[in-house]
Design a protein around this motif. Structure first.
Motif, PDB file in Angstrom:
ATOM      1  N   GLY A  10       2.078  -1.563  -4.072  1.00  0.00           N
ATOM      2  CA  GLY A  10       1.392  -2.677  -3.430  1.00  0.00           C
ATOM      3  C   GLY A  10       0.329  -3.223  -4.355  1.00  0.00           C
ATOM      4  N   HIS A  11      -0.511  -4.081  -3.812  1.00  0.00           N
ATOM      5  CA  HIS A  11      -1.571  -4.683  -4.617  1.00  0.00           C
ATOM      6  C   HIS A  11      -2.859  -3.875  -4.568  1.00  0.00           C
ATOM      7  N   THR A  12      -3.148  -3.273  -3.407  1.00  0.00           N
ATOM      8  CA  THR A  12      -4.382  -2.519  -3.249  1.00  0.00           C
ATOM      9  C   THR A  12      -4.112  -1.209  -2.512  1.00  0.00           C
ATOM     10  N   MET A  42     -12.787   3.131   1.102  1.00  0.00           N
ATOM     11  CA  MET A  42     -12.899   2.452  -0.196  1.00  0.00           C
ATOM     12  C   MET A  42     -11.618   1.689  -0.482  1.00  0.00           C
ATOM     13  N   LEU A  43     -11.747   0.431  -0.886  1.00  0.00           N
ATOM     14  CA  LEU A  43     -10.605  -0.406  -1.256  1.00  0.00           C
ATOM     15  C   LEU A  43     -10.617  -0.595  -2.767  1.00  0.00           C
ATOM     16  N   ARG A  44      -9.483  -0.344  -3.409  1.00  0.00           N
ATOM     17  CA  ARG A  44      -9.390  -0.467  -4.871  1.00  0.00           C
ATOM     18  C   ARG A  44      -8.030  -1.024  -5.252  1.00  0.00           C
ATOM     19  N   PRO A  45      -7.906  -1.572  -6.473  1.00  0.00           N
ATOM     20  CA  PRO A  45      -6.593  -2.051  -6.922  1.00  0.00           C
ATOM     21  C   PRO A  45      -5.611  -0.891  -7.072  1.00  0.00           C
ATOM     22  N   ALA A  46      -4.352  -1.127  -6.754  1.00  0.00           N
ATOM     23  CA  ALA A  46      -3.307  -0.129  -6.993  1.00  0.00           C
ATOM     24  C   ALA A  46      -3.060  -0.012  -8.489  1.00  0.00           C
ATOM     25  N   GLY A  47      -2.751   1.203  -8.949  1.00  0.00           N
ATOM     26  CA  GLY A  47      -2.536   1.427 -10.374  1.00  0.00           C
ATOM     27  C   GLY A  47      -1.310   2.266 -10.634  1.00  0.00           C
ATOM     28  N   LEU A  48      -1.049   2.459 -11.913  1.00  0.00           N
ATOM     29  CA  LEU A  48       0.133   3.214 -12.328  1.00  0.00           C
ATOM     30  C   LEU A  48       0.047   4.676 -11.872  1.00  0.00           C
ATOM     31  N   GLU A  49      -1.159   5.219 -11.803  1.00  0.00           N
ATOM     32  CA  GLU A  49      -1.296   6.603 -11.346  1.00  0.00           C
ATOM     33  C   GLU A  49      -0.838   6.757  -9.898  1.00  0.00           C
TER      34      GLU A  49
END
Length: 302
Positions: free
Chosen positions: A227-229, A282-289
């Motif tokens: 997703g995006h976040t 907490m809201l954060r950008p989704a990443g490869l991890e």
């Protein structure tokens, strides 16, 4: 034409399928990543690509040459930076480069010129006459990468090149690899660092148990699979769980923490923090991890 073509590659150790029929191709000028947890088959794959480990099945082509028939030519045109420190402790920093050039029949004057260029490129000029035994881990990794470039390769193979380095050394190597990529060098990279893969790789595969799970561009894979976040919720109570159930969210339950994968905006985050609770959210950008852990699991590997 692809620089590297791997088709149905297999390697077994007894009953263990270390590499179980993987296929991929690396295009000229790109940085291609091979990601996976410990024991996924990354290093075994890498070693088969330059002829160190014999394969059990499958086809390997490098520069359009079959590896069985053209291994000598292939080795002349590739550079390899392995995980293990294989520098010669009896030689100085500069002579490790000059001496390595002899394997490629590079004339002495040209070898000396290339060594000096590489020492400058990797900020090692002031250590040119030092013995290997006095170098830090970061300096040794820089020298090993410099050595892999002595023969001016068309394909650079890097097996976890920054593992164990301090942040400064890692950042320097990332900058140098990005610069090499801009110059048109093709790079095949294995790494445990998701930031490294996101920063350097044009495309990548994630492997586990010897098989490819996904292949594509890092950002696109994250958007499609995660997703995006990501909304992280610490110590969720029943009220929070009931709220998420009503919203029909994609939730990964880690017990003391919930991960909610979101495709659009922050509407759900705002609704949760206004109507239920704000603490521990907490809201954060989704990443490869996030993608890596989602596909390969969170349990520790032996």
């Amino acid at each position: 034409m692809a620089i590297l073509k791997v088709d149905s590659l297999r390697k077994n150790y007894g009953s263990l399928a270390a590499v179980d029929g993987i296929s991929f191709a690396v295009q000229p000028g790109e940085c291609f990543g091979l990601l996976g947890p410990n024991g996924a088959g990354k290093t075994t794959t890498i070693r088969m690509l330059y002829g160190y480990t014999p394969r059990d099945a499958g086809q390997l082509e490098v520069f359009g040459l079959d590896i069985d028939k053209g291994l000598r030519e292939i080795k002349r045109r590739i550079g390899i930076c392995q995980q293990e420190d294989s520098l010669d402790p009896d030689l100085s920093v500069r002579n490790n480069l000059v001496g390595y050039a002899r394997y490629f029949a590079i004339p002495s004057s040209e070898a000396a010129h290339r060594a000096d260029q590489l020492l400058g490129f990797f900020a090692l000029k002031n250590r040119a006459h030092d013995k290997i035994t006095v170098l830090s881990g970061g300096l040794k990794r820089r020298l090993m990468l410099a050595r892999a470039l002595v023969n001016q390769p068309e394909l650079l193979i890097l097996d976890e090149p920054t593992t164990g380095l301090d942040p400064q050394s890692r950042q320097l190597l990332w900058e140098k690899l990005a610069e090499l990529k801009k110059q048109g060098l093709t790079i095949l990279l294995t790494t445990h660092y998701m930031e490294e893969a996101e920063r350097l790789c044009d495309r990548l595969v994630i492997v586990d148990h010897g098989r490819i799970l996904v292949e594509g561009k890092p950002a696109a894979l994250v958007r499609e699979r995660v997703g995006h976040t990501v909304l992280e919720i610490a110590e969720p109570d029943q009220e929070v769980r009931d709220f998420l159930a009503r919203e029909s969210c994609r939730v990964e339950d880690l017990g003391s923490r919930l991960l909610v994968y979101l495709d659009h905006g922050d509407e759900l985050f705002l609704k949760l923090t206004r109507e239920v609770r704000a603490e521990g959210c907490m809201l954060r950008p989704a990443g490869l991890e996030d993608l890596f852990l989602k596909l390969t699991g969170r349990e520790l590997r032996e």
